[in-house]
Design a protein around this motif. Structure first.
Motif, mmCIF file in Angstrom:
data_model
loop_
_atom_site.group_PDB
_atom_site.id
_atom_site.type_symbol
_atom_site.label_atom_id
_atom_site.label_comp_id
_atom_site.label_asym_id
_atom_site.label_seq_id
_atom_site.Cartn_x
_atom_site.Cartn_y
_atom_site.Cartn_z
ATOM 1 N N ALA A 1 59.814 46.091 46.611
ATOM 2 C CA ALA A 1 58.927 47.154 46.153
ATOM 3 C C ALA A 1 58.475 47.951 47.359
ATOM 4 N N HIS A 2 57.902 49.112 47.115
ATOM 5 C CA HIS A 2 57.384 49.943 48.201
ATOM 6 C C HIS A 2 56.374 49.138 49.013
ATOM 7 N N GLU A 3 56.682 48.913 50.258
ATOM 8 C CA GLU A 3 55.936 47.936 51.060
ATOM 9 C C GLU A 3 54.471 48.315 51.234
ATOM 10 N N ALA A 4 54.206 49.547 51.660
ATOM 11 C CA ALA A 4 52.825 49.953 51.911
ATOM 12 C C ALA A 4 52.018 49.999 50.615
ATOM 13 N N GLY A 5 52.632 50.490 49.544
ATOM 14 C CA GLY A 5 51.931 50.540 48.266
ATOM 15 C C GLY A 5 51.614 49.151 47.744
ATOM 16 N N HIS A 6 52.569 48.233 47.899
ATOM 17 C CA HIS A 6 52.368 46.853 47.463
ATOM 18 C C HIS A 6 51.205 46.227 48.224
ATOM 19 N N ALA A 7 51.192 46.422 49.531
ATOM 20 C CA ALA A 7 50.116 45.862 50.346
ATOM 21 C C ALA A 7 48.764 46.452 49.959
ATOM 22 N N ALA A 8 48.740 47.744 49.675
ATOM 23 C CA ALA A 8 47.480 48.390 49.302
ATOM 24 C C ALA A 8 46.941 47.841 47.994
ATOM 25 N N LEU A 9 47.822 47.608 47.031
ATOM 26 C CA LEU A 9 47.367 47.057 45.755
ATOM 27 C C LEU A 9 46.780 45.670 45.938
ATOM 28 N N LEU A 10 47.463 44.824 46.695
ATOM 29 C CA LEU A 10 46.963 43.469 46.918
ATOM 30 C C LEU A 10 45.633 43.494 47.664
ATOM 31 N N ALA A 11 45.516 44.394 48.647
ATOM 32 C CA ALA A 11 44.274 44.483 49.417
ATOM 33 C C ALA A 11 43.107 44.943 48.558
ATOM 34 N N ALA A 12 43.392 45.718 47.517
ATOM 35 C CA ALA A 12 42.327 46.220 46.633
ATOM 36 C C ALA A 12 41.950 45.223 45.544
ATOM 37 N N GLY A 13 42.638 44.068 45.511
ATOM 38 C CA GLY A 13 42.309 43.057 44.524
ATOM 39 C C GLY A 13 43.267 42.980 43.363
ATOM 40 N N GLY A 14 44.311 43.784 43.378
ATOM 41 C CA GLY A 14 45.324 43.692 42.337
ATOM 42 C C GLY A 14 46.250 42.525 42.587
ATOM 43 N N ARG A 15 47.115 42.236 41.649
ATOM 44 C CA ARG A 15 48.080 41.156 41.818
ATOM 45 C C ARG A 15 49.427 41.593 41.260
ATOM 46 N N THR A 16 50.481 40.968 41.762
ATOM 47 C CA THR A 16 51.834 41.283 41.296
ATOM 48 C C THR A 16 52.580 39.999 40.989
ATOM 49 N N THR A 17 53.622 40.139 40.175
ATOM 50 C CA THR A 17 54.453 38.996 39.813
ATOM 51 C C THR A 17 55.830 39.510 39.414
#
Length: 466
Positions: free
Chosen positions: A86-102
């Motif tokens: 996935a888009h690396e910077a966007g993925h990191a930003a989502l996780l840093a904001a409290g989101g989660r991915t799977t």
């Protein structure tokens, strides 16, 4: 004017913009606009549940960055990753904001409030992979917001080939895309919201498809000057109707007698002419005209109608039965077929035209060397030079007998009043759809009511009320 561009146009303009802007600025603008649109749809962010369907490209990056903004506003944001990366910077930003991915759909909240389609963007090919189809089916019934275009549609051709997203809202960036305006793909877009990215018009170039807006129609509408008289305003002639279909003549004349010209002439069978004069006492008989409308309800007389109109060497609107007698090139004419009629003219099946109306409208305009209006949910007007306009006014109730006869008469009036064939067809189609919308009031509609509404609509449009 609403303008839609091709993928190549957009890529060129984005590259030029990125050369002028800090790295990542375009994606941040897109993500901010996308997040704002989702918040508006949901009525806020706190406590809302957002599911992102994330593909491997920048489209997925837009979704991830928007998800980070939504998480910062108190939304619960989950991302289903549909690719190995996935888009690396966007993925990191989502996780840093409290989101989660799977990568496992079973891990997701089964009841999100909205699904954000970031599967593929404008560079994707038509159709979707099975995992994306399965994810969409899993959350069927949940409102979908598409990022830029609904994933799986043909962006430049407006066609549908295989599985695709059906969005409730599409948030697009920089400019509209052809698929937003052209059937059948536009039906997958839902409402379309444009986010301004600051792309330069010169970098985008000429649009592939346009759509008139009220201000454009107001600018193009003919209006009488202080010294005008009935002949300087234009005279439109109507050759239509038969003993079998007298109503077609009445409706075509009703469209022509909308007040945009100084005079309407009618030529047809005596019994039909009597009915026309009874309904429209201002209509007169044969004589000099600036444009002819031929064909509606003409039956066996349509060939003679076409020949007579052609001999006057003025612009002609050919509709219905007249279309069977248009052979070869017809410069200065406007042809107004529905999909079945156009298929017959091109030697195709109706389904072929309905599947790719943009392609076949352009093909017909080139073949007959004239403006071709193809009726549909979004009616298309194409000229031999390659220009295309899509009509976005109208309601489903407009699919009613006789509506096309009114449209033909209206376009003829605009031709006689001095508009060129491309403008006459596209302005006429816009007015026809808008008049139907006003007359319908979200309910059933007849063709006569559309014709009756046109003068009031023209008044409102000229006054800036449209």
């Amino acid at each position: 004017m609403l303008r839609a561009h091709t993928v190549e146009d957009v890529r060129r303009a984005e590259a030029a913009a990125m050369a002028r802007l800090p790295e990542g600025a375009l994606m941040q603008r897109a993500a901010a606009g996308l997040a704002a649109a989702v918040l508006d749809l949901l009525g806020g962010g706190y406590g809302r549940r957002v599911l992102l369907l994330v593909g491997p490209g920048d489209n997925g990056g837009d979704a991830l960055w928007a998800g980070a903004r939504l998480a910062a506003r108190g939304a619960s944001v989950e991302g289903l990753l549909l690719a190995d990366h996935a888009h690396e910077a966007g993925h990191a930003a989502l996780l840093a904001a409290g989101g989660r991915t799977t990568r496992n759909a079973d891990d997701l909240d089964p009841h999100p409030d909205v699904v954000v389609d970031g599967i593929v963007g404008i560079g994707g090919r038509p159709g979707l992979r099975p995992d994306a189809v399965a994810a969409l089916e899993r959350f069927a019934g949940v409102p979908v917001v598409a990022v830029d275009v609904p994933s799986g549609v043909d962006v430049d051709g407006g066609t549908l080939d295989g599985a695709h997203v059906r969005a409730d809202l599409t948030v697009t960036f920089g400019t509209h895309k052809v698929a937003h305006l052209v059937d059948p793909a536009c039906l997958a877009s839902g409402a379309v919201h444009l986010v301004d990215l600051g792309l330069d018009d010169g970098d985008l170039g000429a649009p592939a498809v346009e759509a008139l807006q009220p201000a454009d129609v107001r600018r193009l509408l003919p209006r009488p000057g202080p010294t005008a008289h009935k002949y300087t305003r234009g005279v439109v002639g109507v050759r239509a109707g038969s003993s079998t279909y007298p109503g077609a003549a009445l409706l075509a004349v009703a469209g022509a007698a909308c007040g945009l010209t100084g005079m309407v002439r009618y030529v047809g069978p005596d019994e039909v002419a009597a009915a026309v004069r009874s309904a429209h006492p201002e209509v007169v008989g044969d004589g000099r005209v600036q444009a002819w409308v031929v064909g509606p309800g003409g039956g066996d007389d349509a060939e003679a109608m076409v020949a007579a109109a052609r001999s006057d060497d003025v612009p002609v609107v050919a509709d219905a039965d007249a279309l069977r007698h248009v052979d070869g090139r017809a410069p200065g004419w406007v042809l107004t077929p529905h999909a079945g009629e156009l298929a017959a003219m091109l030697g195709l099946e109706r389904a072929e035209v309905e599947a790719a109306p943009l392609e076949h409208a352009r093909r017909a305009a080139d073949r007959f060397d004239c403006v071709v209006l193809v009726k549909g949910h979004h009616t298309l007007v194409a000229d031999p030079g390659g220009r295309v306009r899509a009509t976005t006014t109208g309601v489903p109730w407009l699919a009613t007998a006789g509506a096309g006869d009114v449209l033909a008469g209206l376009i003829g009036a605009l031709l006689a009043a001095g508009l060129d064939p491309f403008d006459a067809a596209s302005v006429g189609s816009w007015l026809h759809g808008a008049a139907a919308t006003q007359a319908s009031g979200d309910g059933p509609l007849t063709a006569g009511r559309v014709a009756d509404q046109i003068p009031r609509l023209v008044r409102d449009t000229l006054a800036g009320l449209g």
